[in-house]
Design a protein around this motif. Structure first.
Motif, short mmCIF file in Angstrom:
data_model
loop_
_atom_site.label_atom_id
_atom_site.label_comp_id
_atom_site.label_asym_id
_atom_site.label_seq_id
_atom_site.Cartn_x
_atom_site.Cartn_y
_atom_site.Cartn_z
N MET A 199 -20.16 -0.06 -13.31
CA MET A 199 -19.70 -1.43 -13.40
C MET A 199 -19.00 -1.78 -12.08
SD MET A 199 -19.26 -4.18 -15.45
CE MET A 199 -19.43 -3.63 -17.11
N LYS A 200 -19.31 -2.94 -11.56
CA LYS A 200 -18.67 -3.41 -10.34
C LYS A 200 -17.22 -3.79 -10.62
CE LYS A 200 -22.79 -5.66 -8.49
NZ LYS A 200 -23.32 -6.98 -8.10
N ILE A 201 -16.37 -3.57 -9.63
CA ILE A 201 -14.97 -4.00 -9.71
C ILE A 201 -14.74 -4.95 -8.54
CG2 ILE A 201 -12.54 -3.32 -9.60
CD1 ILE A 201 -13.42 -0.55 -10.62
N ILE A 202 -14.25 -6.15 -8.88
CA ILE A 202 -13.90 -7.14 -7.87
C ILE A 202 -12.39 -7.31 -7.94
CG2 ILE A 202 -14.35 -9.45 -6.98
CD1 ILE A 202 -16.90 -7.64 -7.39
N LEU A 203 -11.72 -7.06 -6.84
CA LEU A 203 -10.27 -7.13 -6.79
C LEU A 203 -9.83 -8.41 -6.10
CD1 LEU A 203 -7.58 -4.90 -6.73
CD2 LEU A 203 -7.84 -5.69 -4.40
N PHE A 204 -8.88 -9.09 -6.69
CA PHE A 204 -8.24 -10.25 -6.07
C PHE A 204 -6.76 -9.94 -5.96
CE2 PHE A 204 -12.07 -12.13 -7.70
CZ PHE A 204 -12.39 -13.12 -6.79
N SER A 205 -6.18 -10.23 -4.80
CA SER A 205 -4.76 -9.98 -4.60
C SER A 205 -4.11 -11.20 -3.97
CB SER A 205 -4.56 -8.76 -3.69
OG SER A 205 -3.18 -8.52 -3.51
N HIS A 206 -3.00 -11.61 -4.56
CA HIS A 206 -2.19 -12.71 -4.05
C HIS A 206 -1.07 -12.09 -3.23
CE1 HIS A 206 -0.47 -16.73 -4.00
NE2 HIS A 206 0.71 -16.14 -4.15
N VAL A 207 -1.06 -12.33 -1.91
CA VAL A 207 -0.14 -11.66 -0.99
C VAL A 207 0.71 -12.71 -0.29
CG1 VAL A 207 0.00 -10.08 0.96
CG2 VAL A 207 -1.93 -9.92 -0.61
N ILE A 208 2.04 -12.50 -0.28
CA ILE A 208 2.94 -13.45 0.39
C ILE A 208 3.85 -12.72 1.37
CG2 ILE A 208 2.90 -15.15 -1.46
CD1 ILE A 208 5.60 -14.11 -2.38
N ASP A 209 4.32 -13.47 2.37
CA ASP A 209 5.19 -12.87 3.38
C ASP A 209 6.62 -13.42 3.31
OD1 ASP A 209 4.87 -15.39 4.45
OD2 ASP A 209 3.93 -14.73 6.30
N ILE A 210 7.02 -13.96 2.16
CA ILE A 210 8.41 -14.42 2.00
C ILE A 210 9.18 -13.40 1.17
CG2 ILE A 210 7.84 -16.86 2.24
CD1 ILE A 210 8.02 -17.09 -0.82
N GLY A 211 10.49 -13.51 1.22
CA GLY A 211 11.33 -12.58 0.46
C GLY A 211 10.98 -11.14 0.85
N CYS A 212 10.76 -10.31 -0.15
CA CYS A 212 10.40 -8.92 0.12
C CYS A 212 8.88 -8.73 0.07
CB CYS A 212 11.10 -7.99 -0.85
SG CYS A 212 10.73 -8.31 -2.58
N GLY A 213 8.15 -9.82 0.28
CA GLY A 213 6.69 -9.79 0.21
C GLY A 213 6.02 -8.79 1.12
N MET A 214 6.51 -8.65 2.34
CA MET A 214 5.87 -7.72 3.27
C MET A 214 6.09 -6.27 2.83
SD MET A 214 4.15 -9.62 5.18
CE MET A 214 3.51 -8.41 6.30
N ASP A 215 7.26 -5.97 2.27
CA ASP A 215 7.50 -4.63 1.73
C ASP A 215 6.52 -4.34 0.59
OD1 ASP A 215 9.58 -4.22 3.51
OD2 ASP A 215 11.13 -4.82 2.06
N ILE A 216 6.32 -5.34 -0.25
CA ILE A 216 5.38 -5.19 -1.38
C ILE A 216 3.96 -5.01 -0.84
CG2 ILE A 216 4.36 -6.35 -3.38
CD1 ILE A 216 7.14 -7.77 -3.69
N THR A 217 3.60 -5.75 0.20
CA THR A 217 2.27 -5.62 0.79
C THR A 217 2.04 -4.20 1.29
OG1 THR A 217 2.27 -7.94 1.46
CG2 THR A 217 0.70 -6.50 2.56
N HIS A 218 3.02 -3.64 1.98
CA HIS A 218 2.90 -2.27 2.47
C HIS A 218 2.77 -1.30 1.30
CE1 HIS A 218 3.47 -2.67 6.82
NE2 HIS A 218 4.26 -3.69 6.53
#
Length: 161
Positions: free
Chosen positions: A1-20
């Motif tokens: 089964m194919k998996i398609i991933l969508f991610s909502h990424v932000i650079d405010i607040g602690c967003g960059m830490d979460i991205t890493h």
């Protein structure tokens, strides 16, 4: 089964830490490799994501879309609309995994805890989630029909209908 991933990424607040953190989890769990497509909606400054573009430039399954400050009031709507658009245009069998930075602009508490659960069940334990979906478990986004914590693994995965 194919998996398609969508991610909502932000650079405010602690967003960059979460991205890493999520980048490391996506790679170490094998989910990024298993995805047929991984679509990341990056908000707001393209310069803040240069490291991510460089890191994943060799990956043919990764698509990065940047949204500028004018989309600030859209919150997660850009990603939700991307998911809807994808489902409407693509036939066949596949699972959609939607991950988010929920809690990035808030202090410690509910949103942050929710994101940690989401990261654990949907990124770190993604294989268990796919297995449960293959066994017939179903879930709709932003609901919790599957009350057992063990089955929360399936919470954010949707099967195309």
């Amino acid at each position: 089964m194919k998996i398609i991933l969508f991610s909502h990424v932000i650079d405010i607040g602690c967003g960059m830490d979460i991205t890493h953190e999520q980048t490391e989890l996506l790679e170490s769990s094998g989910l990024l490799d298993a995805c047929t497509e991984a679509r990341f909606n990056l908000h707001f400054s393209k310069n803040n994501y240069r490291w991510l573009c460089d890191r994943w430039k060799h990956r043919r399954n990764v698509y990065l879309q940047t949204y500028n400050e004018s989309y600030k009031e859209w919150y997660e709507a850009t990603t939700e609309l991307s998911i809807q658009d994808y489902v409407q245009k693509n036939q066949g069998e596949y699972y959609i995994c939607h991950i988010t930075h929920k809690g990035a602009s808030h202090g410690p508490g509910g949103h942050q805890n929710w994101r940690k659960y989401m990261q654990y069940w949907n990124i770190e334990c993604w294989k268990d989630c796919v297995e449960k979906l293959d066994e017939g478990y179903r879930s709709e986004e932003h609901t919790s029909e599957l009350q057992s914590l063990r089955h929360l693994v399936c919470r954010l995965l949707l099967e195309k209908k």
